[in-house]
Design an enzyme around this catalytic site. Structure first.
Site: not given
Length: 354
Positions: A208, A289-291, A294
């Site tokens: 992740d 919230l990384r998705g 990015v």
């Protein structure tokens, strides 16, 4: 400067990036990370012998130049205090004039057997105690600051070292502590890992942390395979001659990357598209919230790369599988590839007819 490059090329010539056939997904992910390092790196997974290492090492030629403080082991930025070592920061505060040099973005290879000292750097305790100075021997993270850190076979790397790398990549700093002495320096780098799924998967929480995930397979088309074999033979026989035929296309791509880096700040992504990106992440049950972050960054970088200033649905469609596929929860009974699952939800959210 040019003399050094020539000697390097003679000792270890690199296969030209623009000569690499196929593997568009991997090439695009690498280029986008060079344009915007804040995307967070790339994990490249694929079969043995598919050119993973060749492609990453070929990237070196394309990397644009950056301004660094001369003779500084951390590639400190002469303008940005966040990217300065402690020593350079103190010199700035003392109103010292910094000598500035231009240098290509560096790429550092992390060997599989590297120790933590080799990666993070070491403090010379004896010198610190006898001479009263902080004697720090910089490691690979210092060398990789503002550059690329490449880890081949990342899934075979010791878990503890992977944690150290990912912590530095996320925070942008590396801290070494020993016997009550602590030294920190900036360590902002693009982390690129490659591996073969047969040799074991990465832990989901590590996976992740990579911004993008490129999957590559063996080229099946016989004509393309023949072309790849021929190219490799020509390169092995006469590397300098082979490289010279790609000089123009290499320079054009370098210019395109440099222009995209400058254009990034002018690119906009409208609110409706951002909401739809978050809706896709939500429907896919992506943790954190990384998705979302990015996907936004990568679509902006792609738009800048293609010379535009407004992100379109098509831009998002092209990069969203690379940004989300490794963040989906694994379903052992699933018959559909995770990238296809992402695109299915994309089409539903954006209202495309099946």
């Amino acid at each position: 400067m040019s003399n050094v490059t020539t000697q390097e090329e003679q000792s270890r010539p690199v296969f030209p990036f623009t000569a690499i056939v196929g593997q568009e997904e991997m090439k695009l992910a690498l280029i986008l990370n060079v344009i915007d390092p804040k995307i967070g790196g790339v994990m490249i997974m694929g079969d043995r012998g598919t050119g993973k290492s060749t492609t990453v090492r070929a990237l070196v030629d394309l990397l644009p130049e950056i301004q660094v403080v001369a003779n500084d082991p951390f590639n400190s930025d002469p303008q940005d205090p966040e990217l300065m070592s402690q020593d350079v920061r103190e010199r700035v505060q003392a109103n010292e004039t910094l000598e500035v040099a231009s240098r290509k973005i560096t790429m550092v290879d992390l060997p599989l057997g590297a120790t933590e000292d080799r990666v993070c750097g070491t403090i010379d305790i004896e010198k610190a105690l006898t001479e009263g100075v902080k004697a720090f021997e910089p490691g690979l993270l210092a060398k990789a600051n503002r550059g690329i850190l490449y880890v081949d076979e990342v899934n075979l790397l010791d878990d503890h070292l992977v944690d150290v790398l990912l912590d530095s990549a996320a925070s942008g700093w590396n801290t070494v502590e020993r016997e009550g002495i602590s030294i920190s320096h900036p360590a902002r780098f693009i982390l690129v890992g490659s591996g073969n799924p047969e040799e074991g998967e990465l832990r989901p929480q590590l996976l992740d942390r990579f911004g993008m995930h490129a999957q590559i397979g063996t080229v099946k088309e016989p004509n393309l395979r023949v072309q790849i074999v021929e190219q490799r033979s020509q390169f092995d026989e006469s590397p300098a001659e082979f490289r010279s035929t790609y000089l123009v296309s290499q320079q054009e791509l370098t210019n395109q990357i440099s222009a995209a880096r400058a254009r990034l700040k002018d690119v906009t992504i409208n609110y409706d598209l951002r909401v739809k990106i978050s809706q896709i992440c939500s429907e896919l049950d992506v943790d954190g919230l990384r998705g979302d972050i990015v996907t936004n960054r990568a679509s902006i970088a792609l738009t800048a790369f293609e010379g535009r200033t407004e992100v379109t649905e098509q831009d998002i469609f092209r990069i969203i599988p690379l940004c989300l596929r490794h963040r989906l929860r694994k379903d052992p009974l699933a018959t559909i590839d995770s990238g296809d699952r992402v695109l299915e939800v994309f089409k539903r959210v954006f209202g495309y007819e099946e």
